[in-house]
Motif scaffolding. Structure first.
Motif, PDB file in Angstrom:
ATOM      1  N   ARG A   1       0.788  -1.080   0.118  1.00 15.27           N
ATOM      2  CA  ARG A   1       0.068  -0.029  -0.062  1.00 15.27           C
ATOM      3  C   ARG A   1       0.714   1.308  -0.001  1.00 15.27           C
ATOM      4  O   ARG A   1       0.587   2.272  -0.541  1.00 15.27           O
ATOM      5  CB  ARG A   1      -0.946   0.016   1.226  1.00 15.27           C
ATOM      6  N   ILE A   2       2.042   1.299   0.988  1.00 18.46           N
ATOM      7  CA  ILE A   2       2.886   2.471   0.753  1.00 18.46           C
ATOM      8  C   ILE A   2       3.451   2.596  -0.586  1.00 18.46           C
ATOM      9  O   ILE A   2       3.491   3.605  -1.020  1.00 18.46           O
ATOM     10  CB  ILE A   2       3.736   2.406   2.038  1.00 18.46           C
ATOM     11  N   LEU A   3       4.122   1.570  -1.246  1.00 17.65           N
ATOM     12  CA  LEU A   3       4.842   1.619  -2.379  1.00 17.65           C
ATOM     13  C   LEU A   3       3.792   2.168  -3.471  1.00 17.65           C
ATOM     14  O   LEU A   3       4.013   2.920  -4.299  1.00 17.65           O
ATOM     15  CB  LEU A   3       5.088   0.049  -2.772  1.00 17.65           C
ATOM     16  N   GLU A   4       2.443   1.816  -3.247  1.00 22.03           N
ATOM     17  CA  GLU A   4       1.787   2.256  -4.314  1.00 22.03           C
ATOM     18  C   GLU A   4       1.427   3.819  -4.357  1.00 22.03           C
ATOM     19  O   GLU A   4       1.466   4.491  -5.105  1.00 22.03           O
ATOM     20  CB  GLU A   4       0.252   1.322  -4.218  1.00 22.03           C
ATOM     21  N   ALA A   5       1.677   4.172  -3.121  1.00 20.59           N
ATOM     22  CA  ALA A   5       1.408   5.609  -2.659  1.00 20.59           C
ATOM     23  C   ALA A   5       2.502   6.268  -3.140  1.00 20.59           C
ATOM     24  O   ALA A   5       2.561   7.494  -3.595  1.00 20.59           O
ATOM     25  CB  ALA A   5       0.765   6.114  -1.260  1.00 20.59           C
ATOM     26  N   VAL A   6       3.716   5.800  -2.751  1.00 24.62           N
ATOM     27  CA  VAL A   6       5.011   6.338  -3.274  1.00 24.62           C
ATOM     28  C   VAL A   6       5.083   6.575  -4.803  1.00 24.62           C
ATOM     29  O   VAL A   6       5.523   7.521  -5.266  1.00 24.62           O
ATOM     30  CB  VAL A   6       6.066   5.581  -2.652  1.00 24.62           C
TER      31      VAL A   6
ATOM     32  N   ASP B   1       2.671   6.575  -6.919  1.00 25.30           N
ATOM     33  CA  ASP B   1       1.753   7.394  -7.515  1.00 25.30           C
ATOM     34  C   ASP B   1       2.103   9.077  -7.213  1.00 25.30           C
ATOM     35  O   ASP B   1       1.656  10.050  -7.994  1.00 25.30           O
ATOM     36  CB  ASP B   1       0.574   7.461  -6.960  1.00 25.30           C
ATOM     37  N   ASN B   2       3.073   9.254  -6.297  1.00 26.04           N
ATOM     38  CA  ASN B   2       3.364  10.653  -6.009  1.00 26.04           C
ATOM     39  C   ASN B   2       4.893  11.042  -6.885  1.00 26.04           C
ATOM     40  O   ASN B   2       5.994  10.391  -6.248  1.00 26.04           O
ATOM     41  CB  ASN B   2       3.593  10.656  -4.514  1.00 26.04           C
ATOM     42  N   GLN B   3       4.907  11.756  -7.449  1.00 18.59           N
ATOM     43  CA  GLN B   3       6.194  11.947  -8.352  1.00 18.59           C
ATOM     44  C   GLN B   3       7.165  12.500  -7.521  1.00 18.59           C
ATOM     45  O   GLN B   3       8.311  12.713  -7.796  1.00 18.59           O
ATOM     46  CB  GLN B   3       5.641  12.989  -9.920  1.00 18.59           C
ATOM     47  N   HIS B   4       6.838  13.200  -6.272  1.00 21.20           N
ATOM     48  CA  HIS B   4       7.641  14.059  -5.552  1.00 21.20           C
ATOM     49  C   HIS B   4       8.187  13.297  -4.267  1.00 21.20           C
ATOM     50  O   HIS B   4       8.987  13.786  -3.417  1.00 21.20           O
ATOM     51  CB  HIS B   4       6.993  15.439  -4.886  1.00 21.20           C
ATOM     52  N   SER B   5       7.809  11.892  -4.307  1.00 24.90           N
ATOM     53  CA  SER B   5       8.133  11.121  -3.333  1.00 24.90           C
ATOM     54  C   SER B   5       9.806  10.722  -3.455  1.00 24.90           C
ATOM     55  O   SER B   5      10.440  10.808  -4.537  1.00 24.90           O
ATOM     56  CB  SER B   5       7.575   9.851  -3.254  1.00 24.90           C
ATOM     57  N   GLN B   6      10.438  10.739  -2.129  1.00 26.51           N
ATOM     58  CA  GLN B   6      11.997  10.414  -2.182  1.00 26.51           C
ATOM     59  C   GLN B   6      12.175   9.009  -2.799  1.00 26.51           C
ATOM     60  O   GLN B   6      11.687   7.984  -2.542  1.00 26.51           O
ATOM     61  CB  GLN B   6      12.530  10.486  -0.895  1.00 26.51           C
ATOM     62  N   LYS B   7      13.272   8.996  -3.622  1.00 27.47           N
ATOM     63  CA  LYS B   7      13.719   7.743  -4.214  1.00 27.47           C
ATOM     64  C   LYS B   7      14.114   6.612  -3.050  1.00 27.47           C
ATOM     65  O   LYS B   7      13.868   5.541  -3.352  1.00 27.47           O
ATOM     66  CB  LYS B   7      14.949   7.841  -5.086  1.00 27.47           C
ATOM     67  N   GLU B   8      14.735   6.989  -2.209  1.00 28.38           N
ATOM     68  CA  GLU B   8      15.297   6.149  -1.075  1.00 28.38           C
ATOM     69  C   GLU B   8      14.225   5.367  -0.298  1.00 28.38           C
ATOM     70  O   GLU B   8      14.392   4.262   0.060  1.00 28.38           O
ATOM     71  CB  GLU B   8      16.203   6.946  -0.153  1.00 28.38           C
ATOM     72  N   THR B   9      13.035   6.201  -0.311  1.00 30.30           N
ATOM     73  CA  THR B   9      11.849   5.518   0.361  1.00 30.30           C
ATOM     74  C   THR B   9      11.415   4.212  -0.522  1.00 30.30           C
ATOM     75  O   THR B   9      11.074   3.198   0.050  1.00 30.30           O
ATOM     76  CB  THR B   9      10.523   6.427   0.562  1.00 30.30           C
ATOM     77  N   SER B  10      11.099   4.464  -1.875  1.00 32.36           N
ATOM     78  CA  SER B  10      10.788   3.239  -2.624  1.00 32.36           C
ATOM     79  C   SER B  10      11.995   2.183  -2.778  1.00 32.36           C
ATOM     80  O   SER B  10      11.635   0.936  -2.508  1.00 32.36           O
ATOM     81  CB  SER B  10      10.633   3.828  -4.141  1.00 32.36           C
ATOM     82  N   GLN B  11      13.077   2.450  -2.735  1.00 32.29           N
ATOM     83  CA  GLN B  11      14.289   1.499  -2.792  1.00 32.29           C
ATOM     84  C   GLN B  11      14.156   0.772  -1.240  1.00 32.29           C
ATOM     85  O   GLN B  11      14.162  -0.576  -1.465  1.00 32.29           O
ATOM     86  CB  GLN B  11      15.561   2.077  -2.728  1.00 32.29           C
ATOM     87  N   LEU B  12      14.009   1.431  -0.303  1.00 32.56           N
ATOM     88  CA  LEU B  12      13.844   0.820   1.024  1.00 32.56           C
ATOM     89  C   LEU B  12      12.644  -0.274   0.937  1.00 32.56           C
ATOM     90  O   LEU B  12      12.736  -1.404   1.445  1.00 32.56           O
ATOM     91  CB  LEU B  12      13.660   1.880   2.029  1.00 32.56           C
ATOM     92  N   ILE B  13      11.541   0.005   0.303  1.00 35.39           N
ATOM     93  CA  ILE B  13      10.282  -0.716   0.207  1.00 35.39           C
ATOM     94  C   ILE B  13      10.425  -1.859  -0.454  1.00 35.39           C
ATOM     95  O   ILE B  13      10.297  -2.962  -0.154  1.00 35.39           O
ATOM     96  CB  ILE B  13       9.072  -0.089  -0.173  1.00 35.39           C
ATOM     97  N   PHE B  14      11.067  -1.643  -1.592  1.00 38.02           N
ATOM     98  CA  PHE B  14      11.378  -2.716  -2.423  1.00 38.02           C
ATOM     99  C   PHE B  14      12.565  -3.903  -1.786  1.00 38.02           C
ATOM    100  O   PHE B  14      12.106  -5.121  -2.018  1.00 38.02           O
ATOM    101  CB  PHE B  14      12.140  -2.390  -3.979  1.00 38.02           C
ATOM    102  N   LYS B  15      13.512  -3.342  -1.106  1.00 42.69           N
ATOM    103  CA  LYS B  15      14.213  -4.320  -0.482  1.00 42.69           C
ATOM    104  C   LYS B  15      13.501  -4.858   0.536  1.00 42.69           C
ATOM    105  O   LYS B  15      13.705  -6.106   0.994  1.00 42.69           O
ATOM    106  CB  LYS B  15      15.326  -3.653   0.059  1.00 42.69           C
ATOM    107  N   ALA B  16      12.696  -4.309   1.356  1.00 42.39           N
ATOM    108  CA  ALA B  16      12.002  -4.834   2.401  1.00 42.39           C
ATOM    109  C   ALA B  16      11.062  -5.785   1.757  1.00 42.39           C
ATOM    110  O   ALA B  16      10.926  -7.047   2.456  1.00 42.39           O
ATOM    111  CB  ALA B  16      11.226  -3.807   3.151  1.00 42.39           C
ATOM    112  N   ILE B  17      10.350  -5.782   1.025  1.00 42.24           N
ATOM    113  CA  ILE B  17       9.573  -6.934   0.216  1.00 42.24           C
ATOM    114  C   ILE B  17      10.222  -7.953  -0.089  1.00 42.24           C
ATOM    115  O   ILE B  17       9.912  -9.146   0.037  1.00 42.24           O
ATOM    116  CB  ILE B  17       8.603  -6.127  -0.880  1.00 42.24           C
ATOM    117  N   ASP B  18      11.294  -7.753  -0.671  1.00 40.74           N
ATOM    118  CA  ASP B  18      12.250  -8.729  -1.153  1.00 40.74           C
ATOM    119  C   ASP B  18      12.756  -9.608   0.065  1.00 40.74           C
ATOM    120  O   ASP B  18      12.464 -11.076   0.228  1.00 40.74           O
ATOM    121  CB  ASP B  18      13.426  -8.444  -1.729  1.00 40.74           C
ATOM    122  N   ASP B  19      13.051  -9.072   1.182  1.00 44.94           N
ATOM    123  CA  ASP B  19      13.444  -9.952   2.328  1.00 44.94           C
ATOM    124  C   ASP B  19      12.438 -10.597   3.220  1.00 44.94           C
ATOM    125  O   ASP B  19      12.592 -11.696   3.614  1.00 44.94           O
ATOM    126  CB  ASP B  19      14.201  -8.728   3.427  1.00 44.94           C
ATOM    127  N   LEU B  20      11.098  -9.889   3.002  1.00 38.70           N
ATOM    128  CA  LEU B  20       9.931 -10.799   3.597  1.00 38.70           C
ATOM    129  C   LEU B  20       9.627 -11.873   2.694  1.00 38.70           C
ATOM    130  O   LEU B  20       9.195 -12.853   3.429  1.00 38.70           O
ATOM    131  CB  LEU B  20       8.811  -9.765   3.680  1.00 38.70           C
TER     132      LEU B  20
END
Length: 256
Positions: A226-231, A233-252
């Motif tokens: 849900r957070i990743l989808e919001a990030v 969708d938001n062109q101004h979101s920080q890149k490191e936030t999306s990278q953190l989510i991708f890594k977290a999803i992979d780990d889980l």
């Protein structure tokens, strides 16, 4: 009402027809089926079911009406907005009102803003958690002065809903911290409610809190998504936030 024995619910048409049979349990199942399968052609029949007065339990609730509201939330059809707003007027079944509020939030039509504000201003008891969450989803920021006192409500779930509203309005991380503290609550359901509140805010602190929460990995994955989808969708979101989510999803996923 159809007095004939209903056909087995195996299709959209049979589910719609079953809503008008005499068996309340079958009618309830039909409403659930239409919502689960997101049958848009069932919208009118579900709206009619919202006004049903025949299926009422001894405590005063209306199970079919509640399920019809939930199904309409799954359909997310704007044509249901007027019927759902009318359902808000039922003051003898707060669970019906809660389901109607959640459905209106899911549909996202701004016409729901005024009746929801009126409920929040009422002196009668309301399903405050759902109500405040809906106002946040609809971005009704004019309700700020009404919502702020709920940060001190006796219910911790209502407090979290108010904190979520305030964060989405102000972007101040102090409100995320109000939600994060419930991730370690001894009550499992409060932990679950908190993680869903965090899933609605796209902040790096929310991601980090979700990863360390004492909840099943399936819930972590759902809310990280849900957070990743919001990030995204938001062109101004920080890149490191999306990278953190991708890594977290992979780990889980590796842990499943």
């Amino acid at each position: 009402m159809n007095t004939q024995h209903p056909e087995p619910i195996l299709s959209c048409d049979s589910a719609i027809a079953a809503l008008s049979c005499e068996d309340n349990q079958i009618r309830y199942y039909a409403a659930w089926w239409l919502g689960k399968h997101r049958v848009q052609s069932g919208c009118e029949a579900l709206c009619n079911a919202l006004a049903d007065a025949n299926y009422r339990i001894p405590s005063g609730g209306y199970p079919l009406r509640r399920q019809a509201a939930r199904a309409l939330g799954q359909l997310q059809n704007p044509q249901a907005v007027s019927a759902l707003i009318a359902a808000l007027e039922c003051d003898t079944d707060l669970r019906l009102r809660e389901a109607a509020i959640q459905a209106l939030a899911a549909i996202g039509d701004e016409k729901a803003a005024t009746p929801l504000l009126q409920l929040l201003q009422s002196t009668q008891e309301q399903p405050y958690e759902a109500l405040i969450e809906a106002l946040a989803t609809l971005q009704v920021w004019s309700a700020r002065l009404l919502v702020e006192p709920f940060l001190h409500h006796p219910s911790e779930r209502v407090q979290c809903a108010a904190a979520r509203y305030m964060y989405l309005l102000t972007q101040q991380p102090q409100y995320i911290e109000r939600i994060v503290k419930n991730l370690n609550h001894e009550n499992m359901y409060l932990r679950w409610a908190a993680i869903f509140d965090l899933g609605s805010v796209g902040h790096q602190q929310a991601v980090e809190a979700i990863l360390t929460a004492k909840v099943p990995n399936s819930l972590k994955l759902l809310n990280l998504k849900r957070i990743l989808e919001a990030v995204l969708d938001n062109q101004h979101s920080q890149k490191e936030t999306s990278q953190l989510i991708f890594k977290a999803i992979d780990d889980l996923l590796f842990q499943l």
